[in-house]
Design a protein around this motif. Structure first.
Motif, mmCIF file in Angstrom:
data_model
loop_
_atom_site.group_PDB
_atom_site.id
_atom_site.type_symbol
_atom_site.label_atom_id
_atom_site.label_comp_id
_atom_site.label_asym_id
_atom_site.label_seq_id
_atom_site.Cartn_x
_atom_site.Cartn_y
_atom_site.Cartn_z
ATOM 1 N N HIS A 124 0.838 -1.298 -0.282
ATOM 2 C CA HIS A 124 -0.159 0.002 -0.083
ATOM 3 C C HIS A 124 0.817 1.195 -0.216
ATOM 4 O O HIS A 124 1.565 1.715 0.902
ATOM 5 N N ALA A 125 1.229 1.508 -1.135
ATOM 6 C CA ALA A 125 1.979 3.019 -1.153
ATOM 7 C C ALA A 125 1.403 4.572 -1.345
ATOM 8 O O ALA A 125 0.174 4.619 -2.085
ATOM 9 N N VAL A 126 1.558 5.305 -0.419
ATOM 10 C CA VAL A 126 1.058 6.808 0.040
ATOM 11 C C VAL A 126 2.125 8.055 -0.360
ATOM 12 O O VAL A 126 3.439 7.444 0.002
ATOM 13 N N ASP A 127 1.899 8.516 -1.095
ATOM 14 C CA ASP A 127 2.403 9.682 -0.805
ATOM 15 C C ASP A 127 1.921 10.794 0.015
ATOM 16 O O ASP A 127 0.468 10.795 -0.595
ATOM 17 N N ALA A 128 2.313 12.087 -0.285
ATOM 18 C CA ALA A 128 1.251 13.435 0.357
ATOM 19 C C ALA A 128 0.935 14.865 -0.660
ATOM 20 O O ALA A 128 0.782 15.512 -0.612
ATOM 21 N N ASP A 129 1.670 14.520 -1.800
ATOM 22 C CA ASP A 129 2.176 14.950 -3.213
ATOM 23 C C ASP A 129 1.243 14.501 -4.273
ATOM 24 O O ASP A 129 1.498 13.042 -4.148
#
Length: 395
Positions: A124-129
């Protein structure tokens, strides 16, 4: 890439146009493509996105090989992405530890997540941008439900049901265009939050190789990694991902081959000794991990000078953890006399390496006015206050 460019690109027309443009290797090819696409009536946003991606795909080949041909990037995302061969090694450690699912917090364009998904680990990949997360979703789309992507802050992600975490804190200003380095106090997520999470959840955090060693917790494994001669990162492994009895590791990767040196703590340096027949320069990962002493004892070598990462020996031994040089002779360190000595030996091709001396190899090379057909390596260093110029050959 801004949101308008992304919106224009992520359409059937945009992706088809990107494939039609193909690789753009030079600024001339870029200029011609821009003119052609604009003349064909495509919007400025679409042209900018397509041409920018075509250039980035060429640059990305060094990290992602043929996979780059179907991936999307931002410039900052590509610079910060883990090369795929290293990501696969990270993923291998998760799989060896029996990990089935990983939350990749700070996934960037998805380099590490690709490695995990490729080994059958649910990620599960997460990025704030937002733009970066969208590109990660595109890059991970071939894995279907086995690789999901979320636009969110790492601190806001629900980690229930996740076996382990992988973290790559943003060490630059948020965004995907111009960025700047920030202090650890400004990292996102914060280093304090990262270390607190790793106290309760197995995982790893990717840091720069020059990370302040005094901030490394005592209960993690610190692994410095070099790839093809460049020290690229430090990974701190925690929980079941940290190997028992190992607190310092240097992983040296060259092409498809890899070697690792491990120890329970920093290794004391070997004693200093006189210049021998060979000089050995430890790999950057070995230096960062402070395992020079381990290598020195294996090579029956001593330190050429305290505090300078050159070993010296008489034994004809080498290892994957060093670059070894057979010393021909010691030459004058004065640039004028050195130039005369090199010309007298017909040396026109010279590799210049230095440690412990304030010398700009590019400036020195101009002063030397090299001429001749012979080649050699010049090692510039010091022992105490004395400068040494050693003419040598790579082993």
């Amino acid at each position: 890439m801004d949101t308008s460019e992304l919106t224009a690109l992520l359409t059937p027309e945009g992706l088809r146009l990107l494939d039609e443009v193909g690789a753009l290797d030079s600024t001339d090819e870029v200029a011609r493509s821009v003119s052609r696409l604009r003349a064909a009536g495509h919007s400025p946003d679409l042209v900018a996105a397509v041409v920018g991606q075509a250039r980035l795909r060429v640059r990305a080949t060094a990290k992602f090989g043929p996979f780059a041909e179907r991936m999307l990037f931002t410039r900052a995302g590509l610079e910060q992405a883990t090369r795929l061969s290293i990501a696969a090694r990270h993923a291998g450690r998760f799989r060896a530890a029996g990990i089935d699912s990983v939350a990749d917090l700070g996934c960037g364009i998805g380099g590490d997540a690709l490695g995990m998904a490729g080994l059958g680990i649910r990620v599960h990949a997460v990025d704030a941008d937002e733009v970066t997360a969208a590109l990660a979703a595109y890059n991970l789309a071939p894995f279907g439900d086995a690789a999901t992507v979320q636009h969110a802050r790492a601190e806001d992600v629900d980690l229930s049901g996740t076996d382990a975490v992988w973290l790559d804190p943003a060490r630059r200003t948020a965004g995907h265009a111009e960025t700047r380095q920030v202090s650890s106090a400004e990292w996102s997520p914060s280093l304090e939050w990262v270390f607190e999470l790793l106290r309760t959840t197995p995982g790893g955090v990717k840091l720069g190789p020059g990370f302040d060693r005094t901030q490394i917790p005592d209960d993690v494994e610190a692994q410095w990694i070099s790839a093809d001669g460049s020290t690229i990162e430090l990974v701190l492994w925690a929980g079941s991902l940290a190997r028992e009895g190992i607190r310092r590791a240097a992983l040296v990767v060259r092409g498809n081959d890899a070697w690792e040196l491990t120890a329970p703590s920093d290794s004391p340096d070997v004693d200093e000794r006189e210049l021998g027949e060979f000089v050995h320069e430890p790999d950057g990962a070995v230096i960062r991990a402070r395992l020079i002493g381990e290598v020195g004892r294996a090579l029956d070598a001593g330190m050429l000078a305290p505090g300078i990462a050159y070993l010296t020996s008489d034994a004809a031994l080498t290892s994957p953890f060093v670059s070894s040089f057979r010393v021909r002779e010691q030459l004058p360190a004065d640039p004028k006399k050195l130039a005369q000595a090199l010309r007298a030996r017909g040396i026109g091709t010279l590799e210049i390496k230095k440690r412990g001396v304030d010398v700009d190899p590019a400036v020195l090379r101009k002063k030397l006015s090299l001429r001749g057909d012979a080649s050699a390596t010049l090692l510039l260093t010091r022992v105490g206050s004395k400068r040494l110029a050693l003419l040598a050959d790579r082993v």
